[in-house]
Design a protein around this motif. Sequence first.
Motif, PDB file in Angstrom:
ATOM      1  N   ALA A  24      -5.854 -14.476   3.520  1.00 16.30           N
ATOM      2  CA  ALA A  24      -5.591 -13.475   2.480  1.00 16.30           C
ATOM      3  C   ALA A  24      -4.218 -12.836   2.675  1.00 16.30           C
ATOM      4  CB  ALA A  24      -6.684 -12.406   2.495  1.00 16.30           C
ATOM      5  N   VAL A  25      -3.904 -12.508   3.917  1.00 17.15           N
ATOM      6  CA  VAL A  25      -2.611 -11.857   4.191  1.00 17.15           C
ATOM      7  C   VAL A  25      -1.455 -12.798   3.845  1.00 17.15           C
ATOM      8  CG1 VAL A  25      -1.123 -11.016   6.058  1.00 17.15           C
ATOM      9  CG2 VAL A  25      -3.498 -10.261   5.910  1.00 17.15           C
ATOM     10  N   VAL A  26      -1.594 -14.071   4.269  1.00 20.34           N
ATOM     11  CA  VAL A  26      -0.524 -15.040   3.976  1.00 20.34           C
ATOM     12  C   VAL A  26      -0.363 -15.220   2.464  1.00 20.34           C
ATOM     13  CG1 VAL A  26       0.094 -17.484   4.168  1.00 20.34           C
ATOM     14  CG2 VAL A  26      -0.687 -16.235   6.175  1.00 20.34           C
ATOM     15  N   ARG A  27      -1.492 -15.293   1.769  1.00 19.02           N
ATOM     16  CA  ARG A  27      -1.433 -15.474   0.303  1.00 19.02           C
ATOM     17  C   ARG A  27      -0.754 -14.284  -0.375  1.00 19.02           C
ATOM     18  NH1 ARG A  27      -5.064 -19.592  -2.199  1.00 19.02           N
ATOM     19  NH2 ARG A  27      -4.226 -18.697  -4.077  1.00 19.02           N
ATOM     20  N   VAL A  28      -1.110 -13.098   0.075  1.00 20.03           N
ATOM     21  CA  VAL A  28      -0.481 -11.896  -0.492  1.00 20.03           C
ATOM     22  C   VAL A  28       1.023 -11.935  -0.240  1.00 20.03           C
ATOM     23  CG1 VAL A  28      -0.275  -9.389  -0.261  1.00 20.03           C
ATOM     24  CG2 VAL A  28      -2.522 -10.439  -0.340  1.00 20.03           C
ATOM     25  N   PHE A  29       1.379 -12.326   0.978  1.00 19.37           N
ATOM     26  CA  PHE A  29       2.793 -12.388   1.326  1.00 19.37           C
ATOM     27  C   PHE A  29       3.533 -13.372   0.430  1.00 19.37           C
ATOM     28  CE2 PHE A  29       6.145 -14.503   3.799  1.00 19.37           C
ATOM     29  CZ  PHE A  29       6.975 -13.425   4.006  1.00 19.37           C
ATOM     30  N   TRP A  30       2.977 -14.595   0.267  1.00 21.69           N
ATOM     31  CA  TRP A  30       3.659 -15.609  -0.547  1.00 21.69           C
ATOM     32  C   TRP A  30       3.666 -15.232  -2.015  1.00 21.69           C
ATOM     33  CZ3 TRP A  30       7.153 -18.323   1.370  1.00 21.69           C
ATOM     34  CH2 TRP A  30       7.069 -18.798   2.672  1.00 21.69           C
ATOM     35  N   PHE A  31       2.595 -14.613  -2.455  1.00 21.85           N
ATOM     36  CA  PHE A  31       2.557 -14.163  -3.850  1.00 21.85           C
ATOM     37  C   PHE A  31       3.674 -13.144  -4.093  1.00 21.85           C
ATOM     38  CE2 PHE A  31       0.820 -11.238  -7.123  1.00 21.85           C
ATOM     39  CZ  PHE A  31       0.766 -12.154  -8.167  1.00 21.85           C
TER      40      PHE A  31
ATOM     41  N   LEU B  18      -9.128  -3.954   4.574  1.00 16.39           N
ATOM     42  CA  LEU B  18      -8.026  -4.904   4.401  1.00 16.39           C
ATOM     43  C   LEU B  18      -8.066  -5.539   3.014  1.00 16.39           C
ATOM     44  CD1 LEU B  18      -6.018  -5.477   6.663  1.00 16.39           C
ATOM     45  CD2 LEU B  18      -7.049  -7.728   6.870  1.00 16.39           C
ATOM     46  N   ALA B  19      -9.289  -5.881   2.585  1.00 11.46           N
ATOM     47  CA  ALA B  19      -9.436  -6.507   1.259  1.00 11.46           C
ATOM     48  C   ALA B  19      -8.976  -5.553   0.166  1.00 11.46           C
ATOM     49  CB  ALA B  19     -10.895  -6.910   1.029  1.00 11.46           C
ATOM     50  N   VAL B  20      -9.372  -4.289   0.295  1.00 17.64           N
ATOM     51  CA  VAL B  20      -8.957  -3.298  -0.713  1.00 17.64           C
ATOM     52  C   VAL B  20      -7.437  -3.155  -0.706  1.00 17.64           C
ATOM     53  CG1 VAL B  20      -9.029  -0.838  -1.312  1.00 17.64           C
ATOM     54  CG2 VAL B  20     -11.140  -2.033  -0.706  1.00 17.64           C
ATOM     55  N   GLY B  21      -6.857  -3.105   0.497  1.00 18.70           N
ATOM     56  CA  GLY B  21      -5.396  -3.000   0.630  1.00 18.70           C
ATOM     57  C   GLY B  21      -4.706  -4.177  -0.023  1.00 18.70           C
ATOM     58  N   SER B  22      -5.198  -5.393   0.265  1.00 14.73           N
ATOM     59  CA  SER B  22      -4.593  -6.598  -0.310  1.00 14.73           C
ATOM     60  C   SER B  22      -4.687  -6.568  -1.827  1.00 14.73           C
ATOM     61  CB  SER B  22      -5.314  -7.851   0.187  1.00 14.73           C
ATOM     62  OG  SER B  22      -5.262  -7.899   1.565  1.00 14.73           O
ATOM     63  N   PHE B  23      -5.850  -6.128  -2.320  1.00 12.84           N
ATOM     64  CA  PHE B  23      -6.062  -6.072  -3.767  1.00 12.84           C
ATOM     65  C   PHE B  23      -5.023  -5.148  -4.419  1.00 12.84           C
ATOM     66  CE2 PHE B  23      -8.114  -4.138  -7.480  1.00 12.84           C
ATOM     67  CZ  PHE B  23      -8.347  -5.285  -8.224  1.00 12.84           C
ATOM     68  N   VAL B  24      -4.804  -4.003  -3.777  1.00 16.08           N
ATOM     69  CA  VAL B  24      -3.840  -3.037  -4.326  1.00 16.08           C
ATOM     70  C   VAL B  24      -2.434  -3.644  -4.340  1.00 16.08           C
ATOM     71  CG1 VAL B  24      -2.701  -0.813  -3.878  1.00 16.08           C
ATOM     72  CG2 VAL B  24      -5.193  -1.014  -3.693  1.00 16.08           C
ATOM     73  N   VAL B  25      -2.095  -4.317  -3.229  1.00 16.95           N
ATOM     74  CA  VAL B  25      -0.758  -4.921  -3.153  1.00 16.95           C
ATOM     75  C   VAL B  25      -0.594  -5.983  -4.242  1.00 16.95           C
ATOM     76  CG1 VAL B  25       0.761  -6.331  -1.725  1.00 16.95           C
ATOM     77  CG2 VAL B  25      -0.461  -4.429  -0.714  1.00 16.95           C
ATOM     78  N   ILE B  26      -1.614  -6.833  -4.388  1.00 16.29           N
ATOM     79  CA  ILE B  26      -1.534  -7.892  -5.410  1.00 16.29           C
ATOM     80  C   ILE B  26      -1.418  -7.285  -6.807  1.00 16.29           C
ATOM     81  CG2 ILE B  26      -2.899  -9.703  -6.556  1.00 16.29           C
ATOM     82  CD1 ILE B  26      -3.783 -10.638  -3.832  1.00 16.29           C
ATOM     83  N   GLN B  27      -2.206  -6.231  -7.035  1.00 16.89           N
ATOM     84  CA  GLN B  27      -2.152  -5.563  -8.335  1.00 16.89           C
ATOM     85  C   GLN B  27      -0.744  -5.039  -8.624  1.00 16.89           C
ATOM     86  OE1 GLN B  27      -4.707  -6.480 -10.228  1.00 16.89           O
ATOM     87  NE2 GLN B  27      -4.962  -4.400 -10.948  1.00 16.89           N
ATOM     88  N   THR B  28      -0.116  -4.461  -7.576  1.00 14.71           N
ATOM     89  CA  THR B  28       1.230  -3.910  -7.752  1.00 14.71           C
ATOM     90  C   THR B  28       2.214  -5.017  -8.110  1.00 14.71           C
ATOM     91  OG1 THR B  28       0.660  -2.336  -6.044  1.00 14.71           O
ATOM     92  CG2 THR B  28       2.980  -2.459  -6.632  1.00 14.71           C
ATOM     93  N   PHE B  29       2.118  -6.151  -7.387  1.00 12.04           N
ATOM     94  CA  PHE B  29       3.017  -7.267  -7.679  1.00 12.04           C
ATOM     95  C   PHE B  29       2.785  -7.779  -9.102  1.00 12.04           C
ATOM     96  CE2 PHE B  29       3.355  -8.163  -2.950  1.00 12.04           C
ATOM     97  CZ  PHE B  29       4.665  -7.737  -2.879  1.00 12.04           C
ATOM     98  N   SER B  30       1.501  -7.922  -9.461  1.00  9.41           N
ATOM     99  CA  SER B  30       1.193  -8.436 -10.804  1.00  9.41           C
ATOM    100  C   SER B  30       1.761  -7.508 -11.863  1.00  9.41           C
ATOM    101  CB  SER B  30      -0.316  -8.528 -11.028  1.00  9.41           C
ATOM    102  OG  SER B  30      -0.877  -9.318 -10.055  1.00  9.41           O
ATOM    103  N   GLN B  31       1.612  -6.224 -11.601  1.00 15.55           N
ATOM    104  CA  GLN B  31       2.092  -5.244 -12.574  1.00 15.55           C
ATOM    105  C   GLN B  31       3.616  -5.325 -12.716  1.00 15.55           C
ATOM    106  OE1 GLN B  31       0.529  -1.450 -11.615  1.00 15.55           O
ATOM    107  NE2 GLN B  31      -0.003  -1.049 -13.726  1.00 15.55           N
TER     108      GLN B  31
END
Lengths: 248, 146
Positions: A24-31, B18-31
């Motif tokens: 998950a961390v790697v995917r977030v990083f690459w995304f 960690l999952a919640v944190g990742s979700f927030v980060v992904i949401q920010t990038f998507s936005q």
Amino acid sequence: MRARGHTLVEILVASFLAVVVAIAVVRVFWFGRGVERQARSSYLIRQDADVAFRQLQSELRLTHLASIRLHTDDNGWGMASPLLGGFDKESFEFSKYGVAVWKSWVHFSVVPTDENVGTLVRWEVPYRKGPNLPLPPPSLENTPSESKWSIMPRVVLPGRGPVADSSGLQTFGAVEKGGGLQLRFLRSENDQDTLSAINPSAYSDTDQYGWTAGSTELVDLKLQVGEVSGESGKLSLYTLNLRIKPRN
Amino acid sequence: MNTRGLTMMELLVAMVVLAVGSFVVIQTFSQNLRHSSQSRQRMLAALVMENLVEEVLAHPYGASRPSRWNDGEVNLTFIVEGRPQVTRFFCNVEANPEQGNGSFFGRSNQGADLLDLSVGWSESSGPGSSAQERKLTLELVVRREL
């Protein structure tokens, strides 16, 4: 103190969860990297293209349709301009008859920097004919005393353009009607628009073959800017088309 | 020194955080990506509108209305990291229903007309939500040249 250690099941579950988290961390990083790269390449190219586009648009508006002559190698065009010294708008003057005083001939063309792209250059030659007629410019090859300004890099060369590669992604390749700097004359007949390389004002009085049928006063400018990312090796390409009515 | 290790519950809580944190980060990038795309669409809409104004200026006063001014489609394609992205715009030019008279399109003989120009497009507002219709409009006075 508890000295029992971990059971095999605990270790397996913990390892599985650690792997999931790592993925998950790697995917977030690459995304994030992908988003940043896309946004940056798109923004930089767009910014350059917009500035160049505004300059071309502004100078095309100031010229006269009759003076525009496309280069024979389909790499840009030349035209009369009321500006002298680059894009210095202070040099613009009207004659006592209310028409623009032509100060220079300008040419726009792309000078190659690699096999796919080049720099858009504005060449300027002093206008040596009468003051009021917007005459077509001499050919670029016969203009020894020109000054030049580089307007923007990464303009796609004539004959080049985007083609799909084996993986379906777009990349640079040979294209029959390609090229990132094209000026065409717009025709509109039976509600259908077509683009022509023939300047209608050069033929309309003696047109026996219908070459200028449906001509309008508009020119269509295409500017295409692209680059292959040094990081991902992928192509980003920005194409703008603008219709302009030369006004003088 | 605490040598107890982590319990399964602690691990699970850490995972969730960690999952919640990742979700927030992904949401920010998507936005960010979405905002960048929306900003590009709006800039392009302004460009399409400029084209429309130039077309109107070059249109002979009193000539009939071209069909491309009746929801005419303009497709602009950009390639971002090898992938084409198409933005579709719809162009309209019509006499203003209240103060226009249609003389610009030959429907009457008056010497001036008021036109409504519009450029419409669909803007994605994120996953799971429907696209929003956007419109850029402009009123333009045109006069018959004597």
